[in-house]
Design a protein around this motif. Sequence first.
Motif, PDB file in Angstrom:
ATOM      1  N   VAL A 179     -87.236 -28.106 -47.756  1.00 34.05           N
ATOM      2  CA  VAL A 179     -86.397 -28.020 -48.957  1.00 34.05           C
ATOM      3  C   VAL A 179     -86.643 -29.218 -49.865  1.00 34.05           C
ATOM      4  O   VAL A 179     -86.675 -29.095 -51.095  1.00 34.05           O
ATOM      5  CB  VAL A 179     -84.905 -27.911 -48.567  1.00 34.05           C
ATOM      6  CG1 VAL A 179     -84.025 -27.929 -49.815  1.00 34.05           C
ATOM      7  CG2 VAL A 179     -84.653 -26.642 -47.765  1.00 34.05           C
ATOM      8  N   LEU A 216     -89.719 -28.583 -51.699  1.00 32.23           N
ATOM      9  CA  LEU A 216     -89.433 -27.611 -52.759  1.00 32.23           C
ATOM     10  C   LEU A 216     -88.828 -28.287 -53.980  1.00 32.23           C
ATOM     11  O   LEU A 216     -89.234 -28.014 -55.128  1.00 32.23           O
ATOM     12  CB  LEU A 216     -88.483 -26.534 -52.212  1.00 32.23           C
ATOM     13  CG  LEU A 216     -87.918 -25.539 -53.222  1.00 32.23           C
ATOM     14  CD1 LEU A 216     -89.025 -24.697 -53.830  1.00 32.23           C
ATOM     15  CD2 LEU A 216     -86.864 -24.653 -52.556  1.00 32.23           C
ATOM     16  N   LYS A 217     -87.875 -29.186 -53.759  1.00 34.02           N
ATOM     17  CA  LYS A 217     -87.236 -29.892 -54.883  1.00 34.02           C
ATOM     18  C   LYS A 217     -88.257 -30.728 -55.644  1.00 34.02           C
ATOM     19  O   LYS A 217     -88.264 -30.748 -56.890  1.00 34.02           O
ATOM     20  CB  LYS A 217     -86.116 -30.794 -54.356  1.00 34.02           C
ATOM     21  CG  LYS A 217     -84.994 -30.072 -53.610  1.00 34.02           C
ATOM     22  CD  LYS A 217     -84.184 -29.181 -54.517  1.00 34.02           C
ATOM     23  CE  LYS A 217     -83.011 -28.556 -53.749  1.00 34.02           C
ATOM     24  NZ  LYS A 217     -82.258 -27.600 -54.588  1.00 34.02           N
ATOM     25  N   LYS A 243     -90.617 -28.520 -57.721  1.00 36.28           N
ATOM     26  CA  LYS A 243     -89.972 -28.031 -58.948  1.00 36.28           C
ATOM     27  C   LYS A 243     -89.847 -29.143 -59.983  1.00 36.28           C
ATOM     28  O   LYS A 243     -90.111 -28.938 -61.173  1.00 36.28           O
ATOM     29  CB  LYS A 243     -88.592 -27.468 -58.619  1.00 36.28           C
ATOM     30  CG  LYS A 243     -88.610 -26.057 -58.076  1.00 36.28           C
ATOM     31  CD  LYS A 243     -87.218 -25.452 -58.086  1.00 36.28           C
ATOM     32  CE  LYS A 243     -87.265 -23.969 -57.801  1.00 36.28           C
ATOM     33  NZ  LYS A 243     -85.937 -23.334 -57.910  1.00 36.28           N
ATOM     34  N   SER A 255     -93.825 -24.380 -55.633  1.00 36.71           N
ATOM     35  CA  SER A 255     -92.389 -24.146 -55.437  1.00 36.71           C
ATOM     36  C   SER A 255     -92.107 -22.676 -55.137  1.00 36.71           C
ATOM     37  O   SER A 255     -91.281 -22.355 -54.272  1.00 36.71           O
ATOM     38  CB  SER A 255     -91.610 -24.597 -56.680  1.00 36.71           C
ATOM     39  OG  SER A 255     -92.017 -23.880 -57.828  1.00 36.71           O
ATOM     40  N   THR A 256     -92.810 -21.761 -55.826  1.00 35.61           N
ATOM     41  CA  THR A 256     -92.632 -20.331 -55.547  1.00 35.61           C
ATOM     42  C   THR A 256     -93.091 -20.001 -54.130  1.00 35.61           C
ATOM     43  O   THR A 256     -92.434 -19.247 -53.397  1.00 35.61           O
ATOM     44  CB  THR A 256     -93.422 -19.490 -56.561  1.00 35.61           C
ATOM     45  OG1 THR A 256     -92.976 -19.806 -57.881  1.00 35.61           O
ATOM     46  CG2 THR A 256     -93.232 -18.003 -56.313  1.00 35.61           C
ATOM     47  N   LEU A 262     -90.539 -21.195 -51.519  1.00 42.01           N
ATOM     48  CA  LEU A 262     -89.375 -20.305 -51.431  1.00 42.01           C
ATOM     49  C   LEU A 262     -89.709 -19.092 -50.558  1.00 42.01           C
ATOM     50  O   LEU A 262     -88.903 -18.682 -49.705  1.00 42.01           O
ATOM     51  CB  LEU A 262     -88.944 -19.855 -52.824  1.00 42.01           C
ATOM     52  CG  LEU A 262     -87.940 -20.749 -53.561  1.00 42.01           C
ATOM     53  CD1 LEU A 262     -87.665 -20.217 -54.948  1.00 42.01           C
ATOM     54  CD2 LEU A 262     -86.630 -20.862 -52.775  1.00 42.01           C
ATOM     55  N   LEU A 321     -80.118 -25.832 -50.708  1.00 40.17           N
ATOM     56  CA  LEU A 321     -80.674 -24.887 -51.672  1.00 40.17           C
ATOM     57  C   LEU A 321     -79.642 -24.554 -52.742  1.00 40.17           C
ATOM     58  O   LEU A 321     -78.445 -24.431 -52.452  1.00 40.17           O
ATOM     59  CB  LEU A 321     -81.115 -23.598 -50.967  1.00 40.17           C
ATOM     60  CG  LEU A 321     -82.313 -23.693 -50.017  1.00 40.17           C
ATOM     61  CD1 LEU A 321     -82.471 -22.385 -49.248  1.00 40.17           C
ATOM     62  CD2 LEU A 321     -83.583 -24.010 -50.787  1.00 40.17           C
ATOM     63  N   SER A 322     -80.106 -24.402 -53.964  1.00 42.82           N
ATOM     64  CA  SER A 322     -79.196 -24.014 -55.039  1.00 42.82           C
ATOM     65  C   SER A 322     -78.777 -22.562 -54.864  1.00 42.82           C
ATOM     66  O   SER A 322     -79.340 -21.819 -54.051  1.00 42.82           O
ATOM     67  CB  SER A 322     -79.889 -24.197 -56.395  1.00 42.82           C
ATOM     68  OG  SER A 322     -80.971 -23.306 -56.531  1.00 42.82           O
ATOM     69  N   GLU A 343     -79.195 -20.091 -56.910  1.00 41.19           N
ATOM     70  CA  GLU A 343     -80.302 -19.221 -57.305  1.00 41.19           C
ATOM     71  C   GLU A 343     -81.363 -19.148 -56.203  1.00 41.19           C
ATOM     72  O   GLU A 343     -81.870 -18.060 -55.881  1.00 41.19           O
ATOM     73  CB  GLU A 343     -80.928 -19.741 -58.601  1.00 41.19           C
ATOM     74  CG  GLU A 343     -82.078 -18.903 -59.119  1.00 41.19           C
ATOM     75  CD  GLU A 343     -82.723 -19.503 -60.362  1.00 41.19           C
ATOM     76  OE1 GLU A 343     -83.723 -18.938 -60.834  1.00 41.19           O
ATOM     77  OE2 GLU A 343     -82.218 -20.546 -60.846  1.00 41.19           O
ATOM     78  N   GLU A 344     -81.664 -20.291 -55.600  1.00 41.60           N
ATOM     79  CA  GLU A 344     -82.659 -20.310 -54.529  1.00 41.60           C
ATOM     80  C   GLU A 344     -82.146 -19.579 -53.298  1.00 41.60           C
ATOM     81  O   GLU A 344     -82.894 -18.847 -52.644  1.00 41.60           O
ATOM     82  CB  GLU A 344     -83.011 -21.757 -54.172  1.00 41.60           C
ATOM     83  CG  GLU A 344     -83.741 -22.508 -55.283  1.00 41.60           C
ATOM     84  CD  GLU A 344     -83.777 -24.003 -55.070  1.00 41.60           C
ATOM     85  OE1 GLU A 344     -84.539 -24.688 -55.780  1.00 41.60           O
ATOM     86  OE2 GLU A 344     -83.025 -24.504 -54.207  1.00 41.60           O
ATOM     87  N   ARG A 345     -80.853 -19.758 -52.976  1.00 37.41           N
ATOM     88  CA  ARG A 345     -80.272 -19.075 -51.815  1.00 37.41           C
ATOM     89  C   ARG A 345     -80.307 -17.553 -52.007  1.00 37.41           C
ATOM     90  O   ARG A 345     -80.615 -16.817 -51.071  1.00 37.41           O
ATOM     91  CB  ARG A 345     -78.824 -19.545 -51.619  1.00 37.41           C
ATOM     92  CG  ARG A 345     -78.128 -18.962 -50.396  1.00 37.41           C
ATOM     93  CD  ARG A 345     -78.528 -19.683 -49.123  1.00 37.41           C
ATOM     94  NE  ARG A 345     -78.052 -21.034 -49.124  1.00 37.41           N
ATOM     95  CZ  ARG A 345     -76.833 -21.412 -48.708  1.00 37.41           C
ATOM     96  NH1 ARG A 345     -75.985 -20.508 -48.249  1.00 37.41           N
ATOM     97  NH2 ARG A 345     -76.485 -22.685 -48.714  1.00 37.41           N
TER      98      ARG A 345
END
Length: 607
Positions: free
Chosen positions: A530, A533-534, A537, A545-546, A549, A568-569, A571-573
Amino acid sequence: RSVNIVAFGNERDGFSEDNQQPSLIWSYLGRSALISQIDSSLSASHVGNPVFTEYQACVFGNVRLVVHDCPVWDIFDSDWYTSCRLIGGADIIVIKYSVNDKTSFQELKDSYVPMVKKALNHCSVPVIISAIGARKNGVPCTCPLCTSDRRSCVTTSEGVQLAKELGATYLELHTLNDFYIQKYFGGVLEYFMIQSLNQKSSEKMKKRKKTQKCHRVQPPQLEQPEKMPILKGEASHYNADLHNLLYCCQCADVAFYPEDLGTAVEAHKVILCSVSHLFMLLFGVKSPSDAHDASIVQLAQSLFVVEAGDPFPSSPRGVPPCVPPVKVVVKDSVFCSCLPDILHFIYSGAFQWERLEEDIRKKLKDPEKTEYVLEKVKCILKTPGKLNTVKDCRSHQIKRLYNTSLRLFFNTPVLADVIFKIQGATVPAHRAVLVARCEVMAAMFNGNYLEANSVLVPVYGVSKDTFLSFLEYLYTDSCCPASILQAMSLLICAEMYQVMRLQHICELYIITQLQSMPSRELASTSLSIVSLLKKAKFHNSDCLSTWLLHFIATNYLIFSQKPEFQELSVEERNFVEMHRWPSNLYLKQLAEYRNYIHSQKCHCTVM
């Protein structure tokens, strides 16, 4: 049903004039009575040359045959991921070489056979090694960049030893006629085709029997996870970057003048010294005692004179950017008239020899003068202590120099004209290389910035090791991160300086390392996906990042148990829940099936 064959290597002599001779693969496809409906297509590299030819045909009536013929081994250096993909999908591998090209065979044995072993990764794929040609005594090649002796041929024992290392079948094809192609090579190749088809049929039958074995209630079918996005590597523009440097003449530190001090031709010491010991001697990188070749010293004295008025003619340790270029007078008028073409040849990677011959021939229109200038160029580019007696050089015999030779000037004060200060340490560099390879640094050193007139340039926001890896890529066009975290740090540095190809290389490295990580290691690792991922982004790495996810969604059962999953945000969740594997529907069906099996076991069928 299909059979995939991958062929590597070139069956032609390194000094053969017959470039129209058909390849081994094409000869087999064209002559075999079992082959029909042949089609071919080329896959081109960044320099426009075909990396491999793809043939598609039918064999044994209705079996699809796909052949990838790769005549150039450079695919392992320039595109490791494509070469691994080709080997991973191969049912049969064919390795070809000419028995009259000892240098190519030695390079194959020392450099590329270990790579093939690594890519095979203990897979039981049959390998055929084909030694092609009738042995003959060739004339030794002594063009300026070929230092090996080609007089000796590749012996049968050497070929057999190579086959033993790979566990391969060894064949000698003295000529590409009907007997050697159809009866000899074709017979072995078709035997392995049949073996591959039998193995695939056997595996298919085992799966069919397994599915038909049980007639009771079947467990729910677990579908494969969604295919994750594929990242494509960006083609290298290394030679083009250095060639453009010659035209823009930014950061030029040497100017060549004719004896009448007419129009000057500007260049860069670090580029010239990277390809020639003569220029190293001329600009003080080496002393005459280090040259070990009196002919180079004599040629330097007969062709060039460094103006005595220049304050830094023999100081390779770097000078302030305000110092004017070193003035070098070219004493030979004929050579001086061809100097722009010679510099074009050097800055293009020193491998387009035929083009240099043609340009000089058109300019001078005199065969004797043309030969005279070309001999001078050979002497300038030759390795000390080696003779140059061959009048003809071919581009395929000349290796590209920059990737290895510019490495000599990486992280060294020799000829350096800028020093980076980072984490209390200093790192020397060369403005010419930085400006050519990085647009951000080109603007920084040539615009209205403080760095444009400074020798000492501070660097913030990046560690010394990461910045050294970044500079190493600029000098050599390659990088080898030691870990995923180091690759992410290098990616951030590449994004900071807008070097997009390096950013893509780091993305591919991170993806490859994560894909190869077993589930048990993924569950126990302290590496935060994660967090990666941050960072991806934040630093505009949309592809990575895609992919991350999708990676989290594909390994949902592992990551949903980790504390970092809560970071996770929304939107990401939502994205992860939508694309999770296995899906909620499958887990529900699996629970129902287990309840059914348990209920059947509770009933005693005997009583």
